[in-house]
Design an enzyme around this catalytic site. Structure first.
Site, mmCIF file in Angstrom:
data_model
loop_
_atom_site.group_PDB
_atom_site.id
_atom_site.type_symbol
_atom_site.label_atom_id
_atom_site.label_comp_id
_atom_site.label_asym_id
_atom_site.label_seq_id
_atom_site.Cartn_x
_atom_site.Cartn_y
_atom_site.Cartn_z
ATOM 1 N N PHE A 40 0.719 -1.449 -0.168
ATOM 2 C CA PHE A 40 -0.285 -0.130 0.136
ATOM 3 C C PHE A 40 0.669 1.082 -0.104
ATOM 4 O O PHE A 40 0.326 2.242 -0.266
ATOM 5 C CB PHE A 40 -0.854 0.275 1.176
ATOM 6 N N SER A 84 -5.124 2.272 -8.791
ATOM 7 C CA SER A 84 -6.114 3.182 -8.626
ATOM 8 C C SER A 84 -6.701 3.494 -10.222
ATOM 9 O O SER A 84 -6.469 3.214 -11.207
ATOM 10 C CB SER A 84 -5.569 4.047 -8.676
ATOM 11 N N TYR A 109 0.940 11.584 -10.760
ATOM 12 C CA TYR A 109 0.460 10.818 -9.812
ATOM 13 C C TYR A 109 -0.303 8.808 -10.852
ATOM 14 O O TYR A 109 -0.069 7.554 -10.181
ATOM 15 C CB TYR A 109 -0.807 10.541 -8.675
ATOM 16 N N LYS A 113 1.106 5.122 -10.989
ATOM 17 C CA LYS A 113 0.056 3.665 -10.468
ATOM 18 C C LYS A 113 0.435 2.816 -12.926
ATOM 19 O O LYS A 113 0.524 1.136 -12.356
ATOM 20 C CB LYS A 113 -1.378 3.741 -10.541
ATOM 21 N N PHE A 138 -12.156 2.794 -6.223
ATOM 22 C CA PHE A 138 -12.594 3.904 -6.871
ATOM 23 C C PHE A 138 -11.763 4.856 -5.468
ATOM 24 O O PHE A 138 -11.106 5.247 -5.349
ATOM 25 C CB PHE A 138 -13.311 3.600 -7.806
ATOM 26 N N ARG A 191 -19.083 10.516 -7.734
ATOM 27 C CA ARG A 191 -17.640 9.358 -7.895
ATOM 28 C C ARG A 191 -18.155 7.801 -7.677
ATOM 29 O O ARG A 191 -19.976 7.717 -6.466
ATOM 30 C CB ARG A 191 -17.149 9.930 -6.773
ATOM 31 N N PRO A 253 -9.169 21.539 -12.090
ATOM 32 C CA PRO A 253 -8.318 21.047 -13.057
ATOM 33 C C PRO A 253 -8.236 19.257 -12.692
ATOM 34 O O PRO A 253 -8.078 19.380 -11.891
ATOM 35 C CB PRO A 253 -7.109 21.730 -13.147
ATOM 36 N N GLY A 254 -8.350 18.596 -13.867
ATOM 37 C CA GLY A 254 -7.884 16.993 -14.066
ATOM 38 C C GLY A 254 -9.460 16.654 -13.725
ATOM 39 O O GLY A 254 -9.567 15.549 -13.671
ATOM 40 N N ASP A 255 -10.230 17.635 -13.113
ATOM 41 C CA ASP A 255 -11.403 16.484 -12.222
ATOM 42 C C ASP A 255 -12.403 15.746 -14.188
ATOM 43 O O ASP A 255 -12.656 16.392 -15.006
ATOM 44 C CB ASP A 255 -12.736 17.548 -11.562
HETATM 45 C C1 WQD Z 1 -14.604 13.500 -5.716
HETATM 46 C C2 WQD Z 1 -15.439 14.437 -5.810
HETATM 47 C C3 WQD Z 1 -14.475 16.643 -6.640
HETATM 48 C C4 WQD Z 1 -12.846 18.544 -2.608
HETATM 49 C C5 WQD Z 1 -9.265 10.780 -5.802
HETATM 50 C C6 WQD Z 1 -8.177 10.468 -6.636
HETATM 51 C C7 WQD Z 1 -7.834 8.993 -6.993
HETATM 52 C C8 WQD Z 1 -8.264 8.130 -5.859
HETATM 53 C C9 WQD Z 1 -9.162 8.494 -4.918
HETATM 54 C C10 WQD Z 1 -6.530 8.203 -4.697
HETATM 55 C C11 WQD Z 1 -14.956 15.314 -7.280
HETATM 56 C C12 WQD Z 1 -14.881 16.868 -5.409
HETATM 57 C C13 WQD Z 1 -14.252 17.332 -4.263
HETATM 58 C C14 WQD Z 1 -13.630 19.529 -2.740
HETATM 59 C C15 WQD Z 1 -15.350 19.229 -4.422
HETATM 60 N N1 WQD Z 1 -6.673 8.960 -5.339
HETATM 61 N N2 WQD Z 1 -14.879 17.675 -4.365
HETATM 62 N N3 WQD Z 1 -14.924 19.577 -2.710
HETATM 63 O O1 WQD Z 1 -11.079 13.685 -7.387
HETATM 64 O O2 WQD Z 1 -12.420 11.324 -7.544
HETATM 65 O O3 WQD Z 1 -10.174 10.812 -6.633
HETATM 66 O O4 WQD Z 1 -8.872 10.269 -5.360
HETATM 67 O O5 WQD Z 1 -6.057 6.631 -5.958
HETATM 68 O O6 WQD Z 1 -7.000 8.675 -7.095
HETATM 69 O O7 WQD Z 1 -8.344 11.424 -7.817
HETATM 70 O O8 WQD Z 1 -11.833 12.052 -5.323
HETATM 71 O O9 WQD Z 1 -12.237 13.063 -2.898
HETATM 72 O O10 WQD Z 1 -10.795 14.542 -4.357
HETATM 73 O O11 WQD Z 1 -13.027 13.793 -5.507
HETATM 74 O O12 WQD Z 1 -16.442 19.485 -4.634
HETATM 75 O O13 WQD Z 1 -12.937 20.117 -1.562
HETATM 76 O O14 WQD Z 1 -15.469 15.543 -4.734
HETATM 77 O O15 WQD Z 1 -14.536 17.722 -8.091
HETATM 78 O O16 WQD Z 1 -15.968 15.191 -8.381
HETATM 79 P P1 WQD Z 1 -11.066 11.868 -6.758
HETATM 80 P P2 WQD Z 1 -11.918 13.653 -4.781
#
Ligand code: WQD
Length: 299
Positions: A40, A84, A109, A113, A138, A191, A253-255
């Site tokens: 992990f 991931s 990241y 992976k 996920f 998600r 960005p990236g979302d």
């Molecule tokens: C979830 C949703 C945000 C924070 C990431 C990594 C992935 C994995 C899990 C490691 C999205 C929204 C979030 C906030 C928000 N990590 N959000 N306000 O981006 O799906 O995945 O974490 O393995 O690899 O990419 O997870 O929890 O950051 O976001 O609105 O303060 O919540 O836009 O829609 P994500 P997240």
């Protein structure tokens, strides 16, 4: 010690070492006659990986190579690896994501992976007596139901659940929601949130499958259900009995709009199905938060 308390068993032995420290990892493997390794140890923040990519490849790929070398020198041939969903091309806009979906990580990241998975698959091809379980998480969320074990991010949390938890605990004023104009039912990001104890059960199922099958597998671990940011925020309000204020902010960005998994292979190969819903995730997180911040009044 809290792991032992939560499990009602003696606490596991802990050896602290840097996963990149060849001598330390090799000596540990030599002394311990492990049957298998669950790996992990990695860096996991997407935003952090963009600002310091070399660190992510050093730890997530270099660290894995250190573990593989130590396993080879000590006859350990089974490994369960924490991967991931970020290895997929999440912008492809498909529905439920299967394990054969196109790759396409859009950050260092995710690239680290995917590279780690390629290292493992090359090792399995080179050593047919090895078997590797690659588990693509996920969105892990929640805490151990005992309230004794959970995440406590050192710096401002990237992830949704720990951020909401800090708002509930009064550590932050409000939740910033990154965009409400996504192509989703309520416009906020969707998600697949999987309870951390379901995820743990998935690892045990992976280990059992490696023992049983004598070969590896690649499996998505999720619930197969998508939840929006607002769904989670409301579920957390219900769990903690207080309001979680929010403000709509620009997109991050990236979302992507939506990301949730197809659970068929997890069922077929591991006999795995997530059992816990978002209410259990939020209730376990809230119980842990009260352990972290004892001054927080229960709802
Ligand atoms: C979830 C949703 C945000 C924070 C990431 C990594 C992935 C994995 C899990 C490691 C999205 C929204 C979030 C906030 C928000 N990590 N959000 N306000 O981006 O799906 O995945 O974490 O393995 O690899 O990419 O997870 O929890 O950051 O976001 O609105 O303060 O919540 O836009 O829609 P994500 P997240």
């Amino acid at each position: 010690d809290r792991i032992g308390q939560a499990a009602g068993r003696p606490a596991p032995r802990v050896v602290e070492a840097d996963i990149r420290d060849r001598t330390a990892i090799h000596d540990l493997m030599e002394r311990s006659q492990f049957d298998a390794v669950m790996h992990f140890a990695g860096l996991k923040s997407v935003s952090d990986s963009v600002s310091r990519p070399a660190e992510y490849f050093d730890v997530n790929v270099g660290g894995l190579v250190t573990v593989i070398q130590a396993m080879k020198s000590n006859g350990v041939r089974k490994l369960v690896f924490s991967s991931s969903a970020t290895v997929y091309d999440l912008g492809a806009g498909q529905g439920a994501i299967r394990e054969d979906a196109p790759f396409g990580p859009n950050n260092p990241y995710g690239q680290s992976k995917l590279m780690a998975e390629q290292v493992l698959q090359a090792q399995e091809a080179a050593a047919p007596d090895w078997s590797v379980g690659i588990l693509r998480y996920f969105n892990p969320a929640g805490a151990h139901p005992s309230g004794l074990i959970g995440e406590c991010p050192a710096d401002p949390p990237d992830n949704l659940l720990p951020y909401i938890a800090q708002v509930a605990a009064g550590q932050r004023q409000y939740l910033g929601i990154f965009g409400d104009d996504w192509d989703t039912p309520d416009g906020t990001g969707v998600r697949d949130y999987v309870h951390i104890t379901d995820l743990a059960r998935g690892h045990l199922a992976s280990l059992d499958a490696l023992e049983r099958d004598g070969h590896g597998h690649v499996v998505n671990l999720g619930t197969g259900r998508g939840l929006s940011v607002q769904d989670v925020r409301r579920a957390y309000e219900h769990a903690c009995g207080r309001e979680i204020p929010f403000r709509i902010l620009p997109r991050r960005p990236g979302d992507v709009a939506s990301c949730y998994c197809d659970t068929q292979r997890a069922r077929d190969v591991l006999g795995f199905e997530a059992r816990q819903d978002v209410d259990a995730i939020c209730a376990s997180s809230w119980k842990w938060v009260r352990h972290l911040y004892p001054e927080v009044s229960p709802s």
